[in-house]
Design an enzyme around this catalytic site. Structure first.
Site, mmCIF file in Angstrom:
data_model
loop_
_atom_site.group_PDB
_atom_site.id
_atom_site.type_symbol
_atom_site.label_atom_id
_atom_site.label_comp_id
_atom_site.label_asym_id
_atom_site.label_seq_id
_atom_site.Cartn_x
_atom_site.Cartn_y
_atom_site.Cartn_z
ATOM 1 N N GLN A 1 1.245 -1.263 -0.127
ATOM 2 C CA GLN A 1 0.045 -0.105 -0.257
ATOM 3 C C GLN A 1 0.377 1.187 0.188
ATOM 4 O O GLN A 1 1.737 1.302 1.268
ATOM 5 C CB GLN A 1 -0.565 -0.352 1.007
ATOM 6 N N SER B 1 0.619 6.626 3.065
ATOM 7 C CA SER B 1 1.662 7.089 3.603
ATOM 8 C C SER B 1 2.772 7.938 2.803
ATOM 9 O O SER B 1 3.524 7.460 2.662
ATOM 10 C CB SER B 1 1.835 6.539 4.952
ATOM 11 N N SER C 1 4.952 -1.651 4.178
ATOM 12 C CA SER C 1 4.935 -2.018 4.145
ATOM 13 C C SER C 1 4.759 -3.532 3.532
ATOM 14 O O SER C 1 4.519 -3.583 2.745
ATOM 15 C CB SER C 1 3.759 -2.887 5.569
ATOM 16 N N GLU D 1 -18.512 -4.907 4.446
ATOM 17 C CA GLU D 1 -19.699 -5.248 4.787
ATOM 18 C C GLU D 1 -19.001 -7.025 5.493
ATOM 19 O O GLU D 1 -19.749 -7.342 5.435
ATOM 20 C CB GLU D 1 -20.945 -5.148 3.954
ATOM 21 N N GLU E 1 -4.333 8.621 19.081
ATOM 22 C CA GLU E 1 -4.146 10.205 19.258
ATOM 23 C C GLU E 1 -5.633 10.706 18.157
ATOM 24 O O GLU E 1 -6.695 11.321 19.177
ATOM 25 C CB GLU E 1 -3.143 10.806 19.064
#
Length: 731
Positions: A471, A474, A506, A589, A710
């Protein structure tokens, strides 16, 4: 959000809530608070008329014939109102009497407790002794504090005899009862003194042991505690939305958001634990004790914590007598004190777990699912007969077994119930679908947004386990705030050129393809102008550089894309609409029964470490607390599944469980690593100390990846409690 999960439970809760709104008014609360003595509230007869006092009592004894889950639903709603009166002590008394084997006591006592003509109380404190005579058991002594003693007509008491502890029922008229100065002034405690009271044989509760009574008390007091916590969470959140300081609502300040989110988390854990304790009461004594112990560890403390935090959010107004907050603090503290120290319950949970008693977190399906199960079992048996693992993976991918909830032909279009049955039967037959790893995040987006050519090209090999993915989301400047990404995608003939850096990717060093988002319109608003691409990780210009982590390993990578060409047929969805596709990547779902927090250590590893070791009292308490935390997290997952099967919105459980899971893995790793003592200084490969060193070090990533703790707390506050979002920069 409530203890109950079914439509019937929702209807019951709504009915009780309506009764409370009409009858447990502020005036009624205040009258009880300021009264010179405890009295029956004016709505007492109404509780009986609604059938609530006998909800859990058998129909043959004048009750409704339901169970303790339904009673817990009622207690939560009454707890929200900090209701005065002896409802809780009365239903606890009838539940305890009903758990005994005395048919005569059932026939004599339960009808009056069900119709409200009699009130009850139960002493959880010892202090009475008894001796047997020809007329019965002669009892003397004092028991205090006893909740609702002043208003009780019958009182259940523990008595020490030569045969051990026995439980008896006496008429309040045969005792001297004194109201004690009570912390909870809305519903008070008393002292019960008896002197040579003869208890006939039919009032000695056969087959009843102290732990059973305590388990029932943990369940019912815990249910009311969740109602206290629910009021505190809602009150704090509502106040934080409107109270302004420094020119904006205090709910916009992260400190307040996080406090309110933590309050909701404690509430949801308590609800899950109490719900399971109510379900477990008919199971084995050991499982019932374990579930009740988890509820006793979590629920009363949730009431106390949320009440204290509510007052903190309210500020000065919360410290006044005029505000209701102190009534809920007093109620929560009283419930906690009556059940006894949480550390004692935690020690009991630890001992049960270490002795091998854990309550399985399992879905209970109706008998009418049997034909579906038999069909699925037969189909999976055919899969189990395939000996060639590669052929099995192809078959499972092509026939929709890998991700069965997807629509055909990629999945089996399985309903929630079928998904659960498939999971259970695969586990039973020891059949494992191909592992998609990170590709599992991509699959739903390709199904929803991919072209038919993309689905055939990428979905089929992925579902077979033949294509590996990473992926590419980031960036150094866009982690939790992913929409701030800066990777550029420039239009060229036949496609796009991508330039920029991705990080924390990753498995990128092993992936064949990556799914990537990049900015295609730098002039568009923050969440617009983003496009979703599929990138060949072997393409020219892709540079993967492993990042050596603090564990010494390299799972994460930084990936540099230098003018990497991506053809138009590798754009997923519309150009400049990639943010929608990215959000869909993690939103589908699927119904899952997976438990625990994921990659790290959990309850099994904790118990494995401490098996056979001598634990001091402090360690036993800490282990028990961790076991209770782990059980509640798994129960949150189960409750999410049950809601999905019922067609209901999963509510707060899913978000809370995600946050708690990674924190729990971290807590387990930290605690066990420290428990090694001086051996924790070693990091021997293959040795126990090295195993826990890795768990401990790797766990630091768990509260960062996938959205930091957070940020997750902010999301819970904003989406579940409705607190205002942070102001945009410059506003």
């Amino acid at each position: 959000m409530a203890i109950g999960l079914t439509e019937e439970h929702d209807a019951l809760a709504e009915s009780v809530r309506g009764f409370v709104d009409r009858n447990v008014t502020a005036q009624v609360q205040r009258a009880a608070l300021e009264a010179d003595a405890d009295t029956r509230p004016p709505f007492w007869a109404g509780l009986a008329d609604q059938g609530l006092l006998g909800l859990h009592i058998a129909e043959e004894h004048g009750g409704q014939g339901f169970g303790l889950v339904e009673l817990a639903v009622v207690l939560e709603e009454l707890g929200r109102a900090a209701a005065p009166g002896p409802f809780l002590p009365t239903v606890l008394a009838s539940a305890v009497i009903g758990a005994a084997g005395n048919a005569k006591a059932h026939a004599e006592l339960l009808p009056g407790l069900a119709d409200g003509s009699r009130t009850g109380a139960v002493s959880l404190a010892t202090g009475l002794t008894g001796r047997r005579t020809g007329e019965g058991l002669v009892v003397s002594g004092t028991a205090e504090p006893v909740l609702g003693a002043v208003l009780a007509d019958v009182i259940v008491l523990p008595v020490g005899t030569d045969a051990g502890e026995e439980w008896v029922v006496i008429d309040a008229a045969d005792a001297t009862i004194e109201e004690l100065p009570s912390l909870d002034k809305v519903r008070r405690v008393g002292k019960v003194t008896v002197s040579d009271v003869t208890v006939p044989a039919d009032r000695v509760l056969d087959g009843l042991e102290g732990p059973q009574v305590l388990d029932l008390a943990a369940l019912l007091l815990g249910a009311e505690a969740t109602g206290v916590a629910a009021w505190c969470v809602r009150t704090a959140a509502d106040y934080a939305k409107v109270r302004e300081q420094f020119g904006r609502p205090i709910g916009q300040f992260q400190g307040v958001k996080h406090k309110c989110s933590r309050m909701l988390i404690a509430l949801e854990q308590a609800r899950a634990a109490v719900w399971d304790a109510a379900r477990a009461i008919e199971d084995s004594a050991e499982e019932s004790a374990f579930a009740a112990g988890v509820a006793a560890v979590l629920a009363p403390d949730a009431a106390v914590q949320t009440a204290r935090d509510c007052i903190q959010v309210l500020g000065g107004i919360g410290f006044t007598w005029e505000h209701d907050a102190h009534m809920y603090l007093r109620r929560g503290l009283t419930l906690r004190a009556l059940l006894g120290p949480a550390k004692d319950w935690a020690g009991s949970v630890a001992q049960l777990a270490l002795d091998g008693t854990l309550r399985p977190v399992e879905i209970e399906l109706d008998d009418d699912t049997t034909p579906i199960r038999e069909r699925i079992r037969g189909e999976i048996a055919e899969l189990a007969a395939v000996e060639d693992k590669k052929r099995l993976a192809v078959t499972m991918g092509d026939e929709g077994w890998t991700v069965p909830h997807l629509p055909k032909p990629w999945g089996r279009d399985a309903s929630p119930v079928e998904q659960i049955l498939i999971q259970q039967e695969m586990k039973r037959a020891k059949v494992r679908p191909p592992s998609l790893v990170i590709g599992a995040w991509l699959v739903p987006s390709l199904v929803s947004y991919g072209t038919e050519e993309q689905k055939e090209r990428f979905l089929r090999p992925t579902l077979r386990g033949q294509m590996s993915w990473c992926q590419l989301f980031s960036e150094p400047g866009a982690g939790s705030d992913l929409a701030s990404l800066s990777m550029k995608a420039e239009r060229v003939e036949g496609g796009w050129k991508l330039t920029g850096q991705k990080i924390w990717t990753s498995m990128a060093q092993m992936a064949e393809w990556g799914f990537c988002i990049a900015r295609t319109d730098p002039q568009a608003a923050k969440h617009d102008g983003i496009t979703y691409f599929l990138v060949d990780m072997k393409a020219d210009g892709v540079d993967v550089r492993p990042l050596k982590e603090l564990t010494g390993e390299a799972i994460f990578n930084e990936v540099f894309l230098d003018g990497v060409f991506v053809p138009d047929d590798c754009v997923v969805g519309e150009v400049n609409k990639g943010w929608q596709v990215a959000r869909n990547t993690l939103s589908n779902e699927r119904v899952s029964l997976s438990t625990g927090g994921g990659l790290g250590a959990g309850v099994p590893e904790l118990l494995e470490f401490f098996a056979g070791r001598e634990l001091d009292q402090v360690s036993r308490v800490e282990v028990g607390k961790l076991v209770a935390q782990g059980q509640s997290i798994d129960l949150l997952g189960l409750r999410t599944t049950v809601k999905q099967l019922s067609g209901l919105n999963p509510g707060a459980e899913a978000s809370v469980r995600k946050l708690l899971g990674v924190q729990f893995n971290q807590d387990i790793a930290d605690y066990v690593w420290a428990a090694q003592g001086a051996s924790a200084t070693r990091e021997d490969t293959g040795a126990l100390s090295g195993k826990w060193a890795r768990y401990m070090l790797f766990s630091r990533a768990m509260t960062i990846y996938g959205g930091t703790t957070e940020v997750q707390l902010n999301i819970i506050a904003e989406r579940l409690l409705g607190l205002p979002r942070d102001p945009e920069p410059g506003k």
